[in-house]
Design a protein around this motif. Structure first.
Motif, PDB file in Angstrom:
ATOM      1  N   VAL A 240     -16.455  38.497  13.632  1.00 32.64           N
ATOM      2  CA  VAL A 240     -17.903  38.672  13.481  1.00 32.64           C
ATOM      3  C   VAL A 240     -18.416  39.783  14.393  1.00 32.64           C
ATOM      4  O   VAL A 240     -19.171  40.675  13.955  1.00 32.64           O
ATOM      5  CB  VAL A 240     -18.638  37.344  13.787  1.00 32.64           C
TER       6      VAL A 240
ATOM      7  N   SER B 171     -12.304  29.125  16.429  1.00 33.81           N
ATOM      8  CA  SER B 171     -13.559  29.844  16.622  1.00 33.81           C
ATOM      9  C   SER B 171     -13.397  31.190  17.340  1.00 33.81           C
ATOM     10  O   SER B 171     -14.161  32.119  17.052  1.00 33.81           O
ATOM     11  CB  SER B 171     -14.558  28.958  17.373  1.00 33.81           C
TER      12      SER B 171
ATOM     13  N   ILE C 255     -20.632  31.273  19.213  1.00 38.18           N
ATOM     14  CA  ILE C 255     -19.709  31.049  18.085  1.00 38.18           C
ATOM     15  C   ILE C 255     -18.524  30.198  18.532  1.00 38.18           C
ATOM     16  O   ILE C 255     -18.121  29.243  17.849  1.00 38.18           O
ATOM     17  CB  ILE C 255     -19.218  32.401  17.523  1.00 38.18           C
TER      18      ILE C 255
ATOM     19  N   CYS D  69     -15.103  34.620  16.167  1.00 41.89           N
ATOM     20  CA  CYS D  69     -15.885  35.413  17.117  1.00 41.89           C
ATOM     21  C   CYS D  69     -15.462  36.877  17.083  1.00 41.89           C
ATOM     22  O   CYS D  69     -16.306  37.781  17.009  1.00 41.89           O
ATOM     23  CB  CYS D  69     -15.722  34.837  18.518  1.00 41.89           C
TER      24      CYS D  69
ATOM     25  N   LEU E 293     -19.211  26.648  16.704  1.00 40.54           N
ATOM     26  CA  LEU E 293     -18.558  26.641  15.393  1.00 40.54           C
ATOM     27  C   LEU E 293     -17.645  25.431  15.180  1.00 40.54           C
ATOM     28  O   LEU E 293     -17.619  24.860  14.079  1.00 40.54           O
ATOM     29  CB  LEU E 293     -17.775  27.936  15.185  1.00 40.54           C
TER      30      LEU E 293
END
Length: 486
Positions: A177, A170, A157, A174, A161
Motif C-alpha cells: 500500500v 499485515s 495497517i 503495509c 488489519l
C-alpha cells in the motif's frame, strides 16, 4: 521417524509459511544493507549472503522457523579485516569460520549455552529490541512530514488489519500500500534505492584470491574464530527464542553444523558470514512461520526481489520498512520483564539490566551476553558461598569443626578464618562429610590448614575424605591426613 519429522517441517501449512517468509524478507533488506556499510562491503555481498544462508540453513539447520542472514555482530568483527586486507581475506575468514562451526557442532560445544541464565536471555532479547528500534531513528530524523505520515499509516495497517483479515500478513499489505501511494503520488521520502546500489544478477561461485600459506592463516584465524563463536552464540540464542515461542525442541548440534555449512556456502558465493537474526525471526513467528519453508522463502524471495523485481523493490519507501521494524521491535521486547524488575530479586534484575546496557553501549550482542554470563557466575558463587556453614564446638581436649555447603575458591578464606590455628586443643577434627569440595583452591586451603596445625603438634583428623576427588588429593595435597580411608 526423523525423516517424517523433517518432511513435516517443510509441508505443514505451506501458504502461511510462504507469506510469513516474505515478511521476513522485507525485514531483512534494510538491516542487511545497513550492516554491509558497517563491514565495509557492497550491499550485494550482504544481500547474496542472506539469500545463501537462509536457503542453506532451511535445509541443514536444526531450528525450523528461524531466519538467518548477514548480521551486525559478525559485520562488526570482520570490518577491521576488510579495511586492512580487503574482501578476499574476508571470504577466506568466512570459509574458516564455517569450518570451525562444523567442528564446534561435532564436538558438542553448544552445551556452553547451559551457562546462559534466563536473565541474560531476557536482557539479550530486550537489548536487541532496543537496537532494532534505534536503527530506525536515522530514517525518522530530519525528514519531511510525509515520512511521519507514511510511518503512522503503516503502523495503523500493521496493527488494525489483522482484526479484519489475517490471511495475508499485515506488514506485506503495509509495504504494498505505501509503495503504491508513493508510486502514484510522488513525495519527498527516502526509498530503498537510496540505501545503495542493489544487485541485478545472480550470485556466482568464487574462490578467495589470497595466498594460501601460514601468513594468511595467521591473519584470518582470529577473525574466523570470533565470527564462528559470536555467530553460534547469536544463532543459539535466537533458537532459544523460537523454542520458547513455539514450545518445540531445538537441535543445537544440528544448528551448529548447519550454520557452518551455510557459512562455507556463503564464502564460496562471495558473501559475508551470518547467523540467526532475532528481530526477523520474531516477525516470521508472529505471522505463523514455524517451519523450514518460511526460512527458505525468506532467502528465495530475497533473490527474486533482487533479480526479477529489482525496480519495484527500489521504489519501496523506507517508511514502510521502518513501520515493519518498529512492529518487530515491539514484538521482540519482553514487556513482562519490566514488572520483573520490581518483583524479582535485585541481583537477577541487575544481570538483565547489565546485559541490556552493555549490549546497547557496545552495539555488540556477544559483549552483552558475556557480561551477563560473568555477572551470573559471580552472583551464583556469592550465593553459594553464603550457604556455607561452619560450626565449632569443644569436646574435651578436641576442637570439632563441622562444615556444610559448597566449598570452592570463594569460600576458602571463610574456612581459614573459622579454624583457629593457634588453638590450645591437642586434637582438631574437621568434618566435611556434609560438604562438597569442588576445586584445587579448597583442597590446597585444607592442606595448608592441616599442615599449620601439625606444625603446632596438633593431631588433625579430617572426616569425609572418601568423598573427595582423590586425583586432586594426590596432586595438590601433601598432608598424610588425607590418606585416611573411611
Amino acid at each position: 521417524m526423523r525423516f517424517a519429522r523433517y518432511r513435516a517441517q517443510w509441508s505443514e501449512n505451506p501458504a502461511r509459511e510462504v507469506l510469513a517468509g516474505m515478511v521476513g524478507t522485507f525485514a531483512l533488506i534494510p538491516e542487511v544493507i545497513a550492516f554491509s556499510y558497517v563491514a565495509g562491503v557492497p550491499p550485494a555481498v550482504s544481500l547474496f549472503a542472506s539469500f545463501v544462508i537462509s536457503v542453506c540453513i532451511a535445509l541443514f539447520g536444526g531450528r525450523p522457523g528461524m531466519i538467518s542472514g548477514a548480521a551486525g555482530s559478525v559485520a562488526l568483527i570482520v570490518a577491521p579485516l576488510v579495511h586492512s586486507h580487503g574482501i578476499q581475506y574476508m571470504l577466506a575468514a568466512t570459509l574458516l569460520a564455517g569450518a570451525l562451526q562444523i567442528v564446534f557442532g561435532l564436538c558438542k560445544l553448544h552445551v556452553a549455552m547451559r551457562f546462559v541464565s534466563r536473565e541474560v536471555k531476557t536482557g539479550f532479547v530486550n537489548a536487541l529490541a532496543i537496537l532494532i528500534f534505534s536503527a530506525q531513528l536515522p530514517q525518522m530524523l530530519g525528514v519531511d512530514w510525509h515520512t511521519y505520515l507514511l510511518i503512522a499509516l503503516g503502523l495503523i495497517i500493521i496493527y488494525l488489519l489483522p482484526r479484519v483479515m489475517s490471511v495475508i500478513p499485515s506488514p506485506l499489505v503495509c509495504i504494498v500500500v505505501l509503495t503504491a501511494i508513493v508510486a502514484f503520488h510522488p513525495m519527498p521520502v527516502a526509498q530503498v534505492a537510496d540505501l545503495g546500489e542493489l544487485p541485478t544478477g545472480l550470485p556466482s561461485l568464487v574462490w578467495p584470491s589470497v595466498p594460501w600459506n601460514w601468513d594468511t592463516l595467521l591473519t584470518v584465524a582470529p577473525y574466523a574464530l570470533a565470527m564462528a563463536v559470536v555467530g553460534l552464540l547469536e544463532s543459539l540464542m535466537t533458537a532459544e527464542v523460537v523454542q520458547d515461542a513455539t514450545d518445540s525442541r531445538t537441535s543445537p548440534r544440528m544448528e551448529c553444523t548447519g550454520q557452518g555449512i551455510s557459512n562455507i556456502a556463503v564464502g564460496l558465493f562471495g558473501g559475508i558470514a551470518g547467523c540467526g537474526m532475532v528481530g526477523q525471526t520474531v516477525g516470521n513467528l508472529r505471522y505463523g512461520g514455524v517451519g523450514r519453508l518460511s526460512t527458505f522463502t525468506a532467502g528465495a524471495f530475497l533473490l527474486i526481489l533482487m533479480v526479477l523485481l529489482h525496480d519495484y523493490v527500489a521504489m519501496v519507501p523506507m517508511a514502510a520498512l521502518v513501520a515493519t521494524m518498529i512492529m518487530v521491535s515491539i514484538s521482540t521486547f519482553d514487556w513482562r520483564s519490566l514488572k520483573g524488575l520490581v518483583v524479582a530479586p535485585k541481583l537477577s534484575s541487575l544481570v538483565m539490566v547489565a546485559t541490556v546496557v552493555v549490549t546497547i553501549l557496545t552495539k555488540d550482542l556477544a559483549a552483552g551476553v558475556a557480561i551477563g554470563v560473568l555477572l551470573s557466575g559471580i552472583i551464583f558463587a556469592w550465593q553459594a558461598m553464603k550457604q556455607v556453614r561452619i560450626t565449632h564446638q569443644r569436646d574435651g581436649d578436641s576442637d570439632v569443626y563441622v562444615i556444610t555447603g559448597q566449598l570452592f575458591f570463594a569460600s576458602s578464606d571463610m574456612l581459614r578464618e573459622a579454624i583457629d590455628l593457634r588453638t590450645d586443643a591437642r586434637r582438631v577434627v574437621i568434618d566435611i562429610r556434609h560438604a562438597v569440595v569442588h576445586d584445587i583452591t579448597m583442597v590446597s586451603a585444607l592442606d595448608d590448614i592441616v599442615a599449620r596445625l601439625q606444625r603446632h603438634d596438633v593431631v588433625v583428623e579430617v572426616r569425609g575424605t572418601s568423598t573427595l576427588n582423590h586425583a586432586m588429593l594426590d596432586r595438590y595435597a601433601n598432608s598424610d591426613v588425607f590418606d585416611i580411608k573411611e
